[in-house]
Design an enzyme around this catalytic site. Structure first.
Site, PDB file in Angstrom:
ATOM      1  N   HIS A 193      29.446  70.051  22.222  1.00 40.51           N
ATOM      2  CA  HIS A 193      29.939  70.481  23.530  1.00 40.51           C
ATOM      3  C   HIS A 193      30.353  69.248  24.324  1.00 40.51           C
ATOM      4  O   HIS A 193      29.800  68.152  24.129  1.00 40.51           O
ATOM      5  CB  HIS A 193      28.850  71.222  24.296  1.00 40.51           C
ATOM      6  CG  HIS A 193      28.528  72.571  23.756  1.00 40.51           C
ATOM      7  ND1 HIS A 193      28.010  73.578  24.538  1.00 40.51           N
ATOM      8  CD2 HIS A 193      28.635  73.096  22.505  1.00 40.51           C
ATOM      9  CE1 HIS A 193      27.816  74.659  23.803  1.00 40.51           C
ATOM     10  NE2 HIS A 193      28.180  74.385  22.565  1.00 40.51           N
ATOM     11  N   GLU A 201      29.717  68.282  27.303  1.00 40.29           N
ATOM     12  CA  GLU A 201      28.638  67.635  28.052  1.00 40.29           C
ATOM     13  C   GLU A 201      27.760  66.776  27.153  1.00 40.29           C
ATOM     14  O   GLU A 201      27.388  65.653  27.519  1.00 40.29           O
ATOM     15  CB  GLU A 201      27.747  68.682  28.742  1.00 40.29           C
ATOM     16  CG  GLU A 201      28.482  69.595  29.695  1.00 40.29           C
ATOM     17  CD  GLU A 201      28.944  70.899  29.070  1.00 40.29           C
ATOM     18  OE1 GLU A 201      28.904  71.937  29.762  1.00 40.29           O
ATOM     19  OE2 GLU A 201      29.349  70.903  27.883  1.00 40.29           O
ATOM     20  N   CYS A 211      26.093  75.451  29.609  1.00 42.82           N
ATOM     21  CA  CYS A 211      25.263  76.452  28.942  1.00 42.82           C
ATOM     22  C   CYS A 211      23.807  75.989  28.967  1.00 42.82           C
ATOM     23  O   CYS A 211      23.496  74.905  29.458  1.00 42.82           O
ATOM     24  CB  CYS A 211      25.741  76.643  27.497  1.00 42.82           C
ATOM     25  SG  CYS A 211      25.427  75.211  26.443  1.00 42.82           S
ATOM     26  N   CYS A 229      23.289  72.532  27.240  1.00 45.45           N
ATOM     27  CA  CYS A 229      23.820  71.401  27.995  1.00 45.45           C
ATOM     28  C   CYS A 229      23.070  71.184  29.305  1.00 45.45           C
ATOM     29  O   CYS A 229      22.855  70.042  29.717  1.00 45.45           O
ATOM     30  CB  CYS A 229      25.308  71.600  28.240  1.00 45.45           C
ATOM     31  SG  CYS A 229      26.256  71.558  26.692  1.00 45.45           S
TER      32      CYS A 229
END
Length: 143
Positions: free
Chosen positions: A47, A49, A77, A80
């Site tokens: 991801h 992040e 999410c 993260c």
């Protein structure tokens, strides 16, 4: 947020959901950059992040990112948000809310859970319309 949006646009070329993130140091300098790379890398944890936090940690030579800010185009999410807490970032600045999987105030609020040992300030809605449009256009084109 402009840098994060540019990174999000790059993710589209790999077929990834257009999400971009940057980690800013205490003086506002960019320490880490990331864009979704799940499809490109075949990695469910790639991801934006996570990649930005990893790069910032490498730049500082420490997993502790105290005094830093995570800027991301879409609300993080659970994974993260948890990584932001564990990295001890001071704040998360987000563009668009994620009403399905968000974990910084919409569906869940991992970053401000009183049971955890660190809490993260959240500033939401920065260039929200632009961030949301990028995602909406991506999913419209996908269908």
């Amino acid at each position: 947020m402009g840098v994060a949006l540019d990174l999000a646009r790059e993710a589209v070329g790999d077929g990834d959901v257009p999400i971009g993130a940057v980690v800013l140091g205490p003086a506002g300098e960019v320490l880490g950059r990331g864009r979704n790379r799940r499809e490109a890398d075949g990695d469910p944890t790639a991801h934006a992040e996570i990649l930005a936090l990893r790069e910032a940690s490498a730049a500082l030579g420490s997993w502790r990112l105290s005094g830093c800010t995570l800027v991301v185009t879409l609300e993080p999410c659970t994974m993260c948000a948890g990584a932001a807490v564990l990295a001890r970032v001071d704040r998360v600045v987000l563009g668009a809310w994620d009403p399905k999987a968000g974990a910084t105030g919409s569906v869940r609020d991992v970053v401000r859970d009183a049971r955890l040992n660190h809490r993260v300030e959240v500033l939401a809605g920065v260039r929200e319309a632009e961030c949301a449009a990028l995602l909406r256009d991506f999913f419209t084109d996908l269908r």
